[in-house]
Design a protein around this motif. Structure first.
Motif, PDB file in Angstrom:
ATOM      1  N   PRO A 277       0.836  -1.210   0.000  1.00  0.00           N
ATOM      2  CA  PRO A 277       0.000   0.000   0.000  1.00  0.00           C
ATOM      3  C   PRO A 277       0.866   1.253   0.000  1.00  0.00           C
ATOM      4  N   ASN A 278       0.268   2.344  -0.425  1.00  0.00           N
ATOM      5  CA  ASN A 278       1.000   3.600  -0.529  1.00  0.00           C
ATOM      6  C   ASN A 278       0.759   4.487   0.694  1.00  0.00           C
ATOM      7  N   ASN A 279       1.851   5.156   1.115  1.00  0.00           N
ATOM      8  CA  ASN A 279       1.774   6.245   2.105  1.00  0.00           C
ATOM      9  C   ASN A 279       1.076   5.841   3.396  1.00  0.00           C
ATOM     10  N   THR A 280       1.396   4.652   3.896  1.00  0.00           N
ATOM     11  CA  THR A 280       0.854   4.226   5.178  1.00  0.00           C
ATOM     12  C   THR A 280       1.680   4.811   6.319  1.00  0.00           C
ATOM     13  N   GLY A 281       1.100   4.815   7.513  1.00  0.00           N
ATOM     14  CA  GLY A 281       1.789   5.294   8.702  1.00  0.00           C
ATOM     15  C   GLY A 281       2.186   4.150   9.599  1.00  0.00           C
ATOM     16  N   ILE A 282       3.064   4.425  10.556  1.00  0.00           N
ATOM     17  CA  ILE A 282       3.544   3.377  11.453  1.00  0.00           C
ATOM     18  C   ILE A 282       2.410   2.801  12.295  1.00  0.00           C
ATOM     19  N   ASP A 283       1.384   3.609  12.565  1.00  0.00           N
ATOM     20  CA  ASP A 283       0.260   3.118  13.363  1.00  0.00           C
ATOM     21  C   ASP A 283      -0.500   2.005  12.653  1.00  0.00           C
ATOM     22  N   SER A 284      -0.406   1.968  11.335  1.00  0.00           N
ATOM     23  CA  SER A 284      -1.080   0.916  10.568  1.00  0.00           C
ATOM     24  C   SER A 284      -0.290  -0.390  10.575  1.00  0.00           C
ATOM     25  N   GLY A 285       0.965  -0.331  10.965  1.00  0.00           N
ATOM     26  CA  GLY A 285       1.804  -1.515  10.976  1.00  0.00           C
ATOM     27  C   GLY A 285       2.595  -1.683   9.689  1.00  0.00           C
ATOM     28  N   TYR A 286       3.606  -2.536   9.745  1.00  0.00           N
ATOM     29  CA  TYR A 286       4.477  -2.778   8.593  1.00  0.00           C
ATOM     30  C   TYR A 286       3.813  -3.685   7.568  1.00  0.00           C
ATOM     31  N   PHE A 287       4.129  -3.429   6.309  1.00  0.00           N
ATOM     32  CA  PHE A 287       3.831  -4.375   5.239  1.00  0.00           C
ATOM     33  C   PHE A 287       5.065  -5.263   5.131  1.00  0.00           C
ATOM     34  N   LEU A 288       4.926  -6.515   5.536  1.00  0.00           N
ATOM     35  CA  LEU A 288       6.066  -7.421   5.642  1.00  0.00           C
ATOM     36  C   LEU A 288       6.203  -8.264   4.377  1.00  0.00           C
ATOM     37  N   ILE A 289       7.378  -8.193   3.783  1.00  0.00           N
ATOM     38  CA  ILE A 289       7.709  -9.023   2.627  1.00  0.00           C
ATOM     39  C   ILE A 289       8.727 -10.055   3.081  1.00  0.00           C
ATOM     40  N   TYR A 290       8.307 -11.308   3.153  1.00  0.00           N
ATOM     41  CA  TYR A 290       9.236 -12.375   3.512  1.00  0.00           C
ATOM     42  C   TYR A 290       9.813 -12.955   2.220  1.00  0.00           C
ATOM     43  N   ASN A 305       6.686   6.628  -1.875  1.00  0.00           N
ATOM     44  CA  ASN A 305       5.326   6.376  -1.401  1.00  0.00           C
ATOM     45  C   ASN A 305       5.164   5.002  -0.757  1.00  0.00           C
ATOM     46  N   LYS A 306       6.215   4.201  -0.759  1.00  0.00           N
ATOM     47  CA  LYS A 306       6.178   2.882  -0.125  1.00  0.00           C
ATOM     48  C   LYS A 306       6.809   2.984   1.261  1.00  0.00           C
ATOM     49  N   LYS A 307       5.996   3.419   2.212  1.00  0.00           N
ATOM     50  CA  LYS A 307       6.490   3.689   3.561  1.00  0.00           C
ATOM     51  C   LYS A 307       6.256   2.486   4.478  1.00  0.00           C
ATOM     52  N   TYR A 308       7.138   2.344   5.444  1.00  0.00           N
ATOM     53  CA  TYR A 308       7.038   1.299   6.467  1.00  0.00           C
ATOM     54  C   TYR A 308       6.912  -0.095   5.854  1.00  0.00           C
ATOM     55  N   LEU A 309       7.837  -0.395   4.966  1.00  0.00           N
ATOM     56  CA  LEU A 309       8.015  -1.750   4.460  1.00  0.00           C
ATOM     57  C   LEU A 309       9.061  -2.455   5.309  1.00  0.00           C
ATOM     58  N   MET A 310       8.831  -3.722   5.551  1.00  0.00           N
ATOM     59  CA  MET A 310       9.818  -4.548   6.236  1.00  0.00           C
ATOM     60  C   MET A 310      10.097  -5.760   5.367  1.00  0.00           C
ATOM     61  N   MET A 311      11.385  -6.041   5.129  1.00  0.00           N
ATOM     62  CA  MET A 311      11.785  -7.221   4.382  1.00  0.00           C
ATOM     63  C   MET A 311      12.597  -8.135   5.283  1.00  0.00           C
ATOM     64  N   ILE A 312      12.210  -9.391   5.322  1.00  0.00           N
ATOM     65  CA  ILE A 312      12.942 -10.387   6.102  1.00  0.00           C
ATOM     66  C   ILE A 312      13.342 -11.522   5.171  1.00  0.00           C
ATOM     67  N   GLY A 313      14.621 -11.854   5.172  1.00  0.00           N
ATOM     68  CA  GLY A 313      15.116 -12.966   4.376  1.00  0.00           C
ATOM     69  C   GLY A 313      15.447 -14.158   5.239  1.00  0.00           C
ATOM     70  N   ASP A 314      16.032 -15.174   4.612  1.00  0.00           N
ATOM     71  CA  ASP A 314      16.400 -16.388   5.334  1.00  0.00           C
ATOM     72  C   ASP A 314      17.801 -16.322   5.922  1.00  0.00           C
ATOM     73  N   GLY A 315      18.495 -15.204   5.712  1.00  0.00           N
ATOM     74  CA  GLY A 315      19.817 -15.059   6.315  1.00  0.00           C
ATOM     75  C   GLY A 315      20.852 -14.593   5.305  1.00  0.00           C
ATOM     76  N   ILE A 316      21.983 -14.112   5.833  1.00  0.00           N
ATOM     77  CA  ILE A 316      23.110 -13.728   4.984  1.00  0.00           C
ATOM     78  C   ILE A 316      23.548 -14.922   4.144  1.00  0.00           C
ATOM     79  N   ASN A 317      23.751 -14.661   2.850  1.00  0.00           N
ATOM     80  CA  ASN A 317      24.150 -15.676   1.864  1.00  0.00           C
ATOM     81  C   ASN A 317      23.070 -16.727   1.602  1.00  0.00           C
ATOM     82  N   GLN A 318      21.883 -16.516   2.161  1.00  0.00           N
ATOM     83  CA  GLN A 318      20.753 -17.391   1.850  1.00  0.00           C
ATOM     84  C   GLN A 318      19.761 -16.659   0.949  1.00  0.00           C
ATOM     85  N   THR A 319      19.316 -15.498   1.392  1.00  0.00           N
ATOM     86  CA  THR A 319      18.509 -14.624   0.546  1.00  0.00           C
ATOM     87  C   THR A 319      19.435 -13.568  -0.029  1.00  0.00           C
ATOM     88  N   VAL A 320      19.688 -13.622  -1.329  1.00  0.00           N
ATOM     89  CA  VAL A 320      20.699 -12.782  -1.962  1.00  0.00           C
ATOM     90  C   VAL A 320      20.055 -12.002  -3.106  1.00  0.00           C
TER      91      VAL A 320
END
Length: 569
Positions: A277-290, A305-320
């Motif tokens: 989503p575009n232009n969200t605030g921290i109160d709405s929570g993160y948009f998590l991309i695993y 306009n892509k605010k408060y995105l969080m990206m989580i990978g499987d680790g260094i040298n795993q998600t590259v």
């Protein structure tokens, strides 16, 4: 002389001195008062461009410093809009331009658009009736600092584009005048609103105790708080049991999964970003991309306009995530990045970002970060020259690995790297290594690179070489370059001089390079350079460059779930 008269005479002299001191201090306070009317000459004399400032402010007017600041910001917004129109005018005739010129102009268009956003936000805040709180003041100084950085980046990109001389002829004057205007705006704002940082040693010690008690070192998943359906999606994809705590968890609004085998929501990271989503605030929570394990050959851009995105990978040298753009292949340094982010509040965890162009291609950025209040935790950045571009605004890196050769941690953000491993690679045969090249251009910018409790080490290729490569802690890319190493380990690879010039005596007087309580063979200060801009600082001064003081981390890092130490160790 009679003893009584002598004592009386001394008392009279002392009284006169006290009265004079009181008079001058009161007069000085009146001149410095934000509500005291002053002439444009007085307001402008403390700026970097007094003559330009006087030509810009209203003549025959006497206002206070804050009114002059508001006027200057308004003029800056007008100039930024005109400059963006000029850039668009050139780009409408792109068929007559080289690809390198087009790319440089596109950088300028992006940066000019950001400047307009920052100036609109600043003007709205300055025109509000309520007084600014201290954190709001820091926000605005950060934005005004970034505006100057954006302007400089545009100028550097055009300057490095050999085929754009005709462009520079038409853009030089508006670029130059814009830089002066933005500098004046920053200077007047700083005088009108910014208070000096606290340098109370006992206060800093108190903060250190508090934050040492608050510290939660996390080696597993972040404490994410999400709906049951999102939790099932995440745990199904990641096969992890998430830690859940009371009062210290991170709000997640939605979860999507990127997997190359088609079992997730998307097969590319860029498609997942586009779905956010575009232009969200921290109160709405993160948009998590695993992002599941795999090598993702794509160029990722997190727009404003892509605010408060969080990206989580499987680790260094795993998600590259990997790319190979470079200056030699016709890209500007700015847009050579494999991963570029400007979206406010971005968080990345357990990801490797690479630029594989190699040393022979010179400037080749892995990560370019211009996102305010952004953090990277447990990530790796791999390249050679210009690996990590901490471009602007406020940033934090914790437990990350950074690999490179020449100026490989560079930019003009207010950034703290904490508990990171900095690996210096083997450069080309005619090159030397410089860990940092900080780009502060104005003394009123609240920017700099603070390296805290990190380790500066030789990577295997450098360690196994013949040992003739010189490696330095940094060099002054711009006139007011500012870099601090605190409580870090420096191995034998560091040249005893510590720091090296950029060119001749450029910035040796105006830069600020400092070291505090470092360890290891490379931290020996006996043979360090003796530039006026170099300092061996004490704990009181070092405390100004901690997470809590330099980037006000306690105000925003808790919402990210990223571990940090607020003060000195």
């Amino acid at each position: 002389m009679d003893g009584t008269k002598l004592i009386s005479s001394h008392y009279c002299i002392l009284l006169i001195l006290v009265l004079l001191q009181l008079f001058f201090s009161t007069s000085l306070a009146a001149v410095n008062s934000t509500s005291t009317p002053i002439s444009p000459n007085v307001a402008c004399n403390a700026t970097m461009y007094p003559k330009f400032c006087k030509s810009m402010l209203p003549r025959n007017d006497t206002s206070n410093i804050r009114d002059y600041s508001r006027f200057s910001v308004h003029r800056s917004l007008s100039a930024a809009n005109k400059f963006l129109s000029l850039i668009n005018k050139y780009l409408r005739h792109r068929s007559t331009l080289s690809i390198t010129a087009i790319r440089a102009l596109e950088d300028c268009r992006l940066l000019a658009g950001l400047n307009i956003d920052f100036l609109l936000s600043t003007m709205t805040s300055l025109n509000a009736t309520k007084p600014l709180l201290s954190y709001e003041t820091d926000d605005l100084q950060t934005l005004l600092s970034a505006i100057l950085t954006n302007q400089q980046t545009c100028s550097d990109g055009l300057e490095a584009t050999a085929s754009s001389w005709s462009l520079k002829d038409g853009l030089y004057t508006p670029l130059s005048n814009g830089t002066k205007l933005y500098s004046v705006s920053l200077s007047l704002f700083t005088r009108g609103w910014v208070r000096k940082k606290n340098k109370c040693k006992s206060c800093d010690e108190g903060r250190k105790l508090i934050f040492s008690e608050m510290e939660h070192v996390r080696h597993g998943p972040l404490p994410l708080r999400m709906s049951n359906s999102n939790r099932e999606i995440f745990e199904s994809a990641s096969r992890r049991q998430l830690l859940q705590t009371n009062g210290d968890d991170v709000l997640v609004n939605d979860v999507v999964v990127v997997s190359q085998n088609g079992t997730g929501n998307f097969t590319t990271i860029s498609d997942a970003v586009a779905a956010a989503p575009n232009n969200t605030g921290i109160d709405s929570g993160y948009f998590l991309i695993y992002i599941t394990a795999g090598v993702y050959e794509e160029y990722v851009s997190i727009a404003k306009n892509k605010k408060y995105l969080m990206m989580i990978g499987d680790g260094i040298n795993q998600t590259v995530i990997t790319g190979n753009r470079s200056f030699v292949d016709g890209w500007t340094t700015f847009n050579s990045a494999t991963f570029a982010v400007v979206g406010h509040g971005f968080v990345a965890v357990n990801i490797t970002i690479c630029n594989t162009a190699g040393a022979i291609k010179h400037q080749a950025v892995a990560l370019r970060n211009g996102a305010d209040l952004s953090s990277f935790y447990g990530c790796s950045f791999e390249g050679y020259q210009d690996t990590l571009y901490s471009h602007s605004l406020r940033q934090f890196y914790r437990e990350c690995d950074i690999y490179g050769t020449v100026d490989f941690i560079f930019g003009n953000a207010a950034v703290v790297l904490q508990n990171c491993n900095i690996y210096v690679r083997l450069p080309l045969s005619y090159q030397f290594n410089a860990v940092t090249a900080q780009g502060r251009t104005d003394p009123n910018q609240n920017t700099g690179t603070s390296i805290h409790n990190c380790s500066i080490l030789a990577s295997p290729d450098l360690a196994s070489s013949n040992g003739t490569t010189n490696t330095y802690l940094g060099r002054p890319w711009k006139e007011y370059s500012r870099t601090i190493y605190m409580q870090s380990f420096m191995d034998t690879l560091i040249n005893p001089k510590g720091w090296t010039p950029w060119s001749g005596d450029f910035a040796l007087n105006t830069s600020f390079y400092a070291e505090f309580n470092n360890s290891g063979a490379g931290s020996n200060l006996i043979d360090r350079i003796t530039w006026p801009g170099y300092h061996e600082i004490n704990a009181t001064d070092a405390a100004n460059f901690t997470v809590d003081n330099f980037i006000l981390g306690d105000d925003w890092l808790p919402t990210t779930g990223v571990s940090y130490t607020g003060g000195l160790l």
